[in-house]
Design an enzyme around this catalytic site. Structure first.
Site, PDB file in Angstrom:
ATOM      1  N   CYS A   1       4.112  -5.132  24.401  1.00 25.52           N
ATOM      2  CA  CYS A   1       5.436  -5.702  24.653  1.00 25.52           C
ATOM      3  C   CYS A   1       5.307  -6.927  25.562  1.00 25.52           C
ATOM      4  O   CYS A   1       4.413  -6.995  26.414  1.00 25.52           O
ATOM      5  CB  CYS A   1       6.342  -4.670  25.314  1.00 25.52           C
ATOM      6  SG  CYS A   1       8.032  -5.277  25.567  1.00 25.52           S
TER       7      CYS A   1
ATOM      8  N   ASP B   1       7.186  -7.676  27.883  1.00 27.93           N
ATOM      9  CA  ASP B   1       7.692  -7.330  29.220  1.00 27.93           C
ATOM     10  C   ASP B   1       6.678  -7.743  30.301  1.00 27.93           C
ATOM     11  O   ASP B   1       5.494  -7.405  30.209  1.00 27.93           O
ATOM     12  CB  ASP B   1       7.925  -5.810  29.270  1.00 27.93           C
ATOM     13  CG  ASP B   1       8.703  -5.367  30.490  1.00 27.93           C
ATOM     14  OD1 ASP B   1       8.288  -5.733  31.620  1.00 27.93           O
ATOM     15  OD2 ASP B   1       9.700  -4.658  30.341  1.00 27.93           O
TER      16      ASP B   1
ATOM     17  N   ARG C   1       6.079  -6.662  33.039  1.00 33.71           N
ATOM     18  CA  ARG C   1       5.475  -5.564  33.803  1.00 33.71           C
ATOM     19  C   ARG C   1       4.351  -4.869  33.050  1.00 33.71           C
ATOM     20  O   ARG C   1       3.770  -3.907  33.552  1.00 33.71           O
ATOM     21  CB  ARG C   1       6.561  -4.535  34.158  1.00 33.71           C
ATOM     22  CG  ARG C   1       7.666  -5.113  35.021  1.00 33.71           C
ATOM     23  CD  ARG C   1       8.864  -4.204  35.059  1.00 33.71           C
ATOM     24  NE  ARG C   1       9.489  -4.079  33.739  1.00 33.71           N
ATOM     25  CZ  ARG C   1      10.543  -3.315  33.472  1.00 33.71           C
ATOM     26  NH1 ARG C   1      11.092  -2.595  34.439  1.00 33.71           N
ATOM     27  NH2 ARG C   1      11.050  -3.262  32.261  1.00 33.71           N
TER      28      ARG C   1
ATOM     29  N   HIS D   1       5.836   0.919  25.882  1.00 36.17           N
ATOM     30  CA  HIS D   1       6.061   1.424  27.236  1.00 36.17           C
ATOM     31  C   HIS D   1       7.423   2.096  27.329  1.00 36.17           C
ATOM     32  O   HIS D   1       8.368   1.690  26.654  1.00 36.17           O
ATOM     33  CB  HIS D   1       5.926   0.302  28.278  1.00 36.17           C
ATOM     34  CG  HIS D   1       6.974  -0.757  28.178  1.00 36.17           C
ATOM     35  ND1 HIS D   1       8.040  -0.844  29.049  1.00 36.17           N
ATOM     36  CD2 HIS D   1       7.147  -1.769  27.293  1.00 36.17           C
ATOM     37  CE1 HIS D   1       8.789  -1.868  28.714  1.00 36.17           C
ATOM     38  NE2 HIS D   1       8.282  -2.453  27.652  1.00 36.17           N
TER      39      HIS D   1
ATOM     40  N   CYS E   1      11.452   0.540  27.685  1.00 36.40           N
ATOM     41  CA  CYS E   1      11.398  -0.770  27.028  1.00 36.40           C
ATOM     42  C   CYS E   1      12.815  -1.290  26.752  1.00 36.40           C
ATOM     43  O   CYS E   1      13.611  -0.621  26.089  1.00 36.40           O
ATOM     44  CB  CYS E   1      10.609  -0.655  25.721  1.00 36.40           C
ATOM     45  SG  CYS E   1      10.441  -2.227  24.857  1.00 36.40           S
TER      46      CYS E   1
END
Ligand code: CO
Length: 202
Positions: free
Chosen positions: A42, A44, A46, A98, A101
């Protein structure tokens, strides 16, 4: 430099530290890359691939998009898989989702998110395939987490069904596809145990 000086400073410190620890690191790496892993994850912020598996530059080939989706018409993702399999000859492809998400969560609500709703359509399809299982889960947080897992499993299947993987396996190339999920709260990865090593599906 005019913009974002702090990032250039930070880059210089990083490069100096690595050169101090391993004087020939960048010179050697500049000659070739030979990663064993392709990471599809992803976007993202993080969930940064190299940091999570604690690998330095050169060790993992990476493709990231919103909600780690592998779409059969996405030339970007397909090109990454193609290059990783046919040129780099990676041994493992890891689809890593994750929990928590945002893309998966957005796919479960009825709000209008604009353009991204077209992309999230693919996750809505995953929901539709597993509607019965998902709607039997009453706790919405648990249901969202389960869709994060099911999305990874679906994308593993999509990777396996690409022409590149089929060709590689038919030629006997050693290549496994794995489905993992990462928990933001503790920084730990979990194997969803859906590894595929060849067309036999084992
Ligand atoms: Co995400």
């Amino acid at each position: 430099m005019k913009y974002l000086k702090s990032l250039f400073d930070s880059n210089r410190e990083w490069a100096e530290r690595i050169s101090r620890e391993q004087p020939s690191f960048f010179e050697q790496l500049s000659k070739q890359q030979n990663p064993e892993f392709l990471w599809i994850g992803c976007a993202d912020s993080r969930v940064p691939a190299n940091e999570i598996i604690n690998l330095p530059p050169g060790e993992v080939f990476v493709h990231r998009n919103i909600a780690n989706v592998v779409v059969h018409t996405d030339l970007n993702c397909l090109s990454v898989i193609h290059y990783a399999v046919e040129v780099l000859k990676v041994k493992h492809i890891i689809v890593c989702g994750h929990y928590g998400c945002g893309g998966v969560r957005a796919a479960m609500d009825s709000d209008n998110h604009g353009l991204i709703d077209n992309w999230l359509r693919h996750i809505r399809d995953v929901y539709r395939f597993h509607r019965e299982e998902l709607e039997a889960i009453e706790d919405m947080e648990v249901r969202k987490d389960r869709l994060c897992e099911l999305n990874v499993i679906e994308q593993v299947s999509n990777v396996c069904n690409t022409t590149m993987l089929r060709d590689a396996w038919s030629k006997g190339q050693e290549l496994a596809v794995h489905g993992w999920i990462y928990r933001l709260e503790d920084g730990l990865l979990h194997d969803l145990d859906v590894t595929v090593k060849g067309e036999s599906g084992t």
